[in-house]
Design a protein around this motif. Structure first.
Motif, PDB file in Angstrom:
ATOM      1  N   LEU A   1       0.833  -1.208   0.000  1.00 54.42           N
ATOM      2  CA  LEU A   1       0.000   0.000   0.000  1.00 54.42           C
ATOM      3  C   LEU A   1       0.865   1.255   0.000  1.00 54.42           C
ATOM      4  CD1 LEU A   1      -2.874  -0.941   2.482  1.00 54.42           C
ATOM      5  CD2 LEU A   1      -2.797  -1.211   0.000  1.00 54.42           C
ATOM      6  N   GLU A   2       1.989   1.215   0.731  1.00 51.83           N
ATOM      7  CA  GLU A   2       2.905   2.354   0.734  1.00 51.83           C
ATOM      8  C   GLU A   2       3.517   2.563  -0.647  1.00 51.83           C
ATOM      9  OE1 GLU A   2       5.056   5.612   2.014  1.00 51.83           O
ATOM     10  OE2 GLU A   2       3.388   4.557   3.003  1.00 51.83           O
ATOM     11  N   ALA A   3       3.827   1.457  -1.334  1.00 52.13           N
ATOM     12  CA  ALA A   3       4.346   1.550  -2.703  1.00 52.13           C
ATOM     13  C   ALA A   3       3.331   2.226  -3.615  1.00 52.13           C
ATOM     14  CB  ALA A   3       4.690   0.157  -3.227  1.00 52.13           C
ATOM     15  N   ASN A   4       2.068   1.887  -3.437  1.00 47.85           N
ATOM     16  CA  ASN A   4       1.025   2.484  -4.260  1.00 47.85           C
ATOM     17  C   ASN A   4       0.899   3.988  -3.997  1.00 47.85           C
ATOM     18  OD1 ASN A   4      -0.474   1.385  -6.336  1.00 47.85           O
ATOM     19  ND2 ASN A   4      -2.362   1.292  -5.163  1.00 47.85           N
ATOM     20  N   LYS A   5       1.083   4.397  -2.746  1.00 49.23           N
ATOM     21  CA  LYS A   5       1.033   5.819  -2.406  1.00 49.23           C
ATOM     22  C   LYS A   5       2.191   6.571  -3.052  1.00 49.23           C
ATOM     23  CE  LYS A   5      -1.392   5.272   2.022  1.00 49.23           C
ATOM     24  NZ  LYS A   5      -1.284   5.377   3.499  1.00 49.23           N
ATOM     25  N   LYS A   6       3.356   5.959  -3.061  1.00 54.15           N
ATOM     26  CA  LYS A   6       4.511   6.601  -3.694  1.00 54.15           C
ATOM     27  C   LYS A   6       4.305   6.750  -5.194  1.00 54.15           C
ATOM     28  CE  LYS A   6       8.174   5.491  -0.374  1.00 54.15           C
ATOM     29  NZ  LYS A   6       8.608   6.891  -0.149  1.00 54.15           N
ATOM     30  N   ARG A   7       3.620   5.797  -5.789  1.00 50.77           N
ATOM     31  CA  ARG A   7       3.342   5.902  -7.229  1.00 50.77           C
ATOM     32  C   ARG A   7       2.374   7.046  -7.512  1.00 50.77           C
ATOM     33  NH1 ARG A   7       3.249  -0.606  -8.900  1.00 50.77           N
ATOM     34  NH2 ARG A   7       5.499  -0.861  -8.576  1.00 50.77           N
ATOM     35  N   TYR A   8       1.443   7.257  -6.609  1.00 52.26           N
ATOM     36  CA  TYR A   8       0.528   8.391  -6.757  1.00 52.26           C
ATOM     37  C   TYR A   8       1.292   9.707  -6.616  1.00 52.26           C
ATOM     38  CZ  TYR A   8      -3.285  11.665  -5.821  1.00 52.26           C
ATOM     39  OH  TYR A   8      -4.135  12.738  -5.851  1.00 52.26           O
ATOM     40  N   GLU A   9       2.202   9.784  -5.645  1.00 57.12           N
ATOM     41  CA  GLU A   9       3.013  10.986  -5.478  1.00 57.12           C
ATOM     42  C   GLU A   9       3.884  11.225  -6.708  1.00 57.12           C
ATOM     43  OE1 GLU A   9       5.191  10.328  -1.892  1.00 57.12           O
ATOM     44  OE2 GLU A   9       3.387  10.195  -0.643  1.00 57.12           O
ATOM     45  N   ALA A  10       4.416  10.145  -7.284  1.00 55.27           N
ATOM     46  CA  ALA A  10       5.216  10.260  -8.502  1.00 55.27           C
ATOM     47  C   ALA A  10       4.375  10.808  -9.647  1.00 55.27           C
ATOM     48  CB  ALA A  10       5.797   8.895  -8.873  1.00 55.27           C
ATOM     49  N   TYR A  11       3.153  10.341  -9.731  1.00 60.40           N
ATOM     50  CA  TYR A  11       2.220  10.826 -10.756  1.00 60.40           C
ATOM     51  C   TYR A  11       1.986  12.325 -10.599  1.00 60.40           C
ATOM     52  CZ  TYR A  11      -2.414  11.900 -12.655  1.00 60.40           C
ATOM     53  OH  TYR A  11      -3.473  12.499 -13.305  1.00 60.40           O
ATOM     54  N   LEU A  12       1.745  12.782  -9.373  1.00 54.52           N
ATOM     55  CA  LEU A  12       1.476  14.199  -9.137  1.00 54.52           C
ATOM     56  C   LEU A  12       2.675  15.061  -9.535  1.00 54.52           C
ATOM     57  CD1 LEU A  12      -0.351  14.112  -5.671  1.00 54.52           C
ATOM     58  CD2 LEU A  12      -1.372  14.365  -7.942  1.00 54.52           C
ATOM     59  N   LEU A  13       3.877  14.603  -9.235  1.00 50.32           N
ATOM     60  CA  LEU A  13       5.071  15.365  -9.595  1.00 50.32           C
ATOM     61  C   LEU A  13       5.217  15.469 -11.109  1.00 50.32           C
ATOM     62  CD1 LEU A  13       7.703  14.090  -6.996  1.00 50.32           C
ATOM     63  CD2 LEU A  13       6.522  16.290  -7.028  1.00 50.32           C
ATOM     64  N   GLU A  14       4.968  14.373 -11.819  1.00 43.16           N
ATOM     65  CA  GLU A  14       5.069  14.436 -13.278  1.00 43.16           C
ATOM     66  C   GLU A  14       4.004  15.356 -13.861  1.00 43.16           C
ATOM     67  OE1 GLU A  14       6.267  11.055 -15.730  1.00 43.16           O
ATOM     68  OE2 GLU A  14       4.348  11.267 -16.790  1.00 43.16           O
ATOM     69  N   GLN A  15       2.800  15.324 -13.299  1.00 48.17           N
ATOM     70  CA  GLN A  15       1.751  16.212 -13.773  1.00 48.17           C
ATOM     71  C   GLN A  15       2.119  17.678 -13.538  1.00 48.17           C
ATOM     72  OE1 GLN A  15      -1.100  15.154 -15.585  1.00 48.17           O
ATOM     73  NE2 GLN A  15       0.332  13.430 -15.531  1.00 48.17           N
ATOM     74  N   GLU A  16       2.788  17.964 -12.435  1.00 44.18           N
ATOM     75  CA  GLU A  16       3.237  19.330 -12.170  1.00 44.18           C
ATOM     76  C   GLU A  16       4.300  19.749 -13.187  1.00 44.18           C
ATOM     77  OE1 GLU A  16       3.734  23.091 -10.233  1.00 44.18           O
ATOM     78  OE2 GLU A  16       2.102  21.635 -10.486  1.00 44.18           O
TER      79      GLU A  16
END
Length: 478
Positions: free
Chosen positions: A450-465
């Motif tokens: 679940l923590e890995a999945n959260k990091k992937r979401y954070e990675a997504y947000l950074l790329e979108q920025e």
């Protein structure tokens, strides 16, 4: 002649083209030969705030190359896994196979290196990735463009430009607006890019690098969780299981099955001895071996029906993902299902939410993904089973087991079909899954996933920025 591009009130797009353009395109008059959006994209950056340079070429920002063609010598296993170009967009790519040390080519020239930008240059062209720790030093086939930036600050900047709608549209077309079918290194010398100041480039580059760092960290967490599973269940590699074949010296695998063990299945693939060996091993080291359909494991397993799709433009429909796209962080989808037409089916069969587990059910069976937060509300193809975990306390653990080589073997044994391989919801419900003796270890495995999945979401947000800054401060800046 000036190439004016106009979009009328009824959304009919048209443009004028010069006679020279028509002649250069083989005197063809079809509108599809002249991509209106591509010509518009070039006009946008030409009228932008910053001067233009090119991605490649002598005065460009990069150098690039592909590998030399070679004949592969395949082996069952070695320390040289090789990856296909299409996997560069997977968040955790898997190898296509293994090649022998006897393969006659410069293996080191096929390896990719940290900081490079990778691009598919044949087949489905224009897919882009950045090399971080996950891909560093991996061997890819020759037909992949490796792009080296002359300055480090340009790495994430060029990546974001090629990922942007405008940059990607320009990449995939030539100066006449015609879609290209193959990318060679020299093609990049004709791809224009705004040459923004280093301050702007640095902001974008840092976001992209940090995004990929989070992806690496998520992969490390998945590996850690898998290793805990292996240690707790004392799982040997698949090839090391003692498999009981009927005739060890036969040219093909032969085995016998008791009538009481047939389970109504007469296909040999369902009864392969490796499956019995895995299940026997799980029973020995687990507290209990149950099935995915157990209500302690899953609330439901949804198999969507086949239906005729009605697609609409972006913004008017549900983003629609296929089975090949579920391994990516942010799949590029150009398909949107009509909301009025498909709403009922979407709500019942297609909609996914965070921590749903997706398993491909036909073609390549058993590819497994834990749905990240950015896919909330997406529609996923009927070619993918939707496994709804019983709760969040078990979701990550289910994913780690099904995504492991042992879990995947148990899923694939359920395959049926003669022309097209497939499984269904009942098949997946029948797959065995162990519950661990050490509950704390099982909780830790679940938490890591679940923590890995959260990091992937954070990675997504950074790329979108990074893509937002690219659009607002570079491409559309005036």
């Amino acid at each position: 002649m000036v190439n004016n591009i106009t979009e009328s009130k009824d959304s009919l797009k048209w443009c004028s083209v010069s006679l020279a353009d028509v002649i250069s395109r083989g005197k063809r008059l079809e509108a599809s030969v002249f991509d209106v959006e591509a010509k518009r994209a070039r006009q946008i950056i030409a009228n932008g705030k910053y001067p233009l340079t090119t991605i490649g070429g002598e005065k460009g920002l990069t150098t690039s190359y592909t590998g030399a063609r070679f004949k592969r010598i395949w082996v069952e296993n070695s320390d040289m896994p090789i990856y296909q170009p299409s996997t560069i967009v997977d968040i955790k790519p898997t190898p296509d196979g293994y090649i022998s040390h006897l393969t006659q080519t410069n293996i080191d020239a096929l390896r990719v290196h940290k900081g490079q930008i990778l691009m598919t240059c044949s087949g489905t062209i224009g897919k882009v990735s950045y090399v971080s720790e996950t891909l560093n030093d991996l061997i890819f086939s020759h037909d992949l463009l490796r792009i080296d930036c002359k300055h480090n600050v340009d790495q994430g900047y060029i990546y974001a430009y090629l990922k942007s709608k405008i940059g990607n549209k320009i990449l995939l077309t030539n100066s006449y607006g015609a879609v290209i079918t193959h990318i060679e290194p020299e093609h990049l010398s004709s791809v224009p890019i705004p040459n923004a100041p280093d301050e702007v480039k640095g902001k974008i580059n840092d976001l992209v690098v940090e995004s990929y760092k989070l992806r690496d960290e998520s992969n490390d967490l998945i590996d850690e969780a898998t290793e805990l599973l292996i240690q707790e269940l004392k799982l040997p590699p698949i090839k090391d299981f003692n498999v009981d074949y009927y005739k060890m010296d036969a040219s093909v695998g032969t085995f016998s099955i008791k009538l009481s063990h047939m389970c109504g299945r007469a296909d040999a693939s369902y009864h392969v001895p490796i499956v019995a060996a895995i299940v026997e091993h799980l029973n020995k080291y687990a507290a209990e071996v149950t099935n995915i359909g157990d209500k302690r494991i899953s609330k439901d397993i949804i198999l969507a029906g086949v239906f005729k799709r009605t697609y609409v433009e972006e913004g008017y429909g549900y983003p629609f993902l296929g089975g090949k796209e579920i391994t990516q962080l942010n799949p590029k989808t150009e398909k949107y299902l009509s909301k009025p037409i498909h709403k009922k089916r979407y709500e019942k069969e297609l909609k996914v939410t965070e921590n749903t587990i997706l398993v491909t059910d036909r073609g390549t069976i058993g590819i497994t993904t834990l749905v990240p937060k950015q896919w909330n509300g997406y529609a996923v193809s009927q070619n993918v089973l939707k496994l709804i975990p019983a709760n969040e306390k078990i979701a990550g653990y289910i994913y780690i087991f099904l995504n492991s080589e042992w879990g995947n073997e148990l899923v694939r044994r359920q395959t049926y079909g003669s022309v097209v391989d497939m499984i269904d919801n009942n098949s997946l419900a029948s797959v065995e899954i162990p519950l661990l003796k050490n509950e704390d270890i099982q909780k830790k495995i679940n938490g890591l996933a679940l923590e890995a999945n959260k990091k992937r979401y954070e990675a997504y947000l950074l790329e979108q920025e990074a893509l937002r800054i690219m659009d607002e401060e570079v491409i559309y800046a005036r």
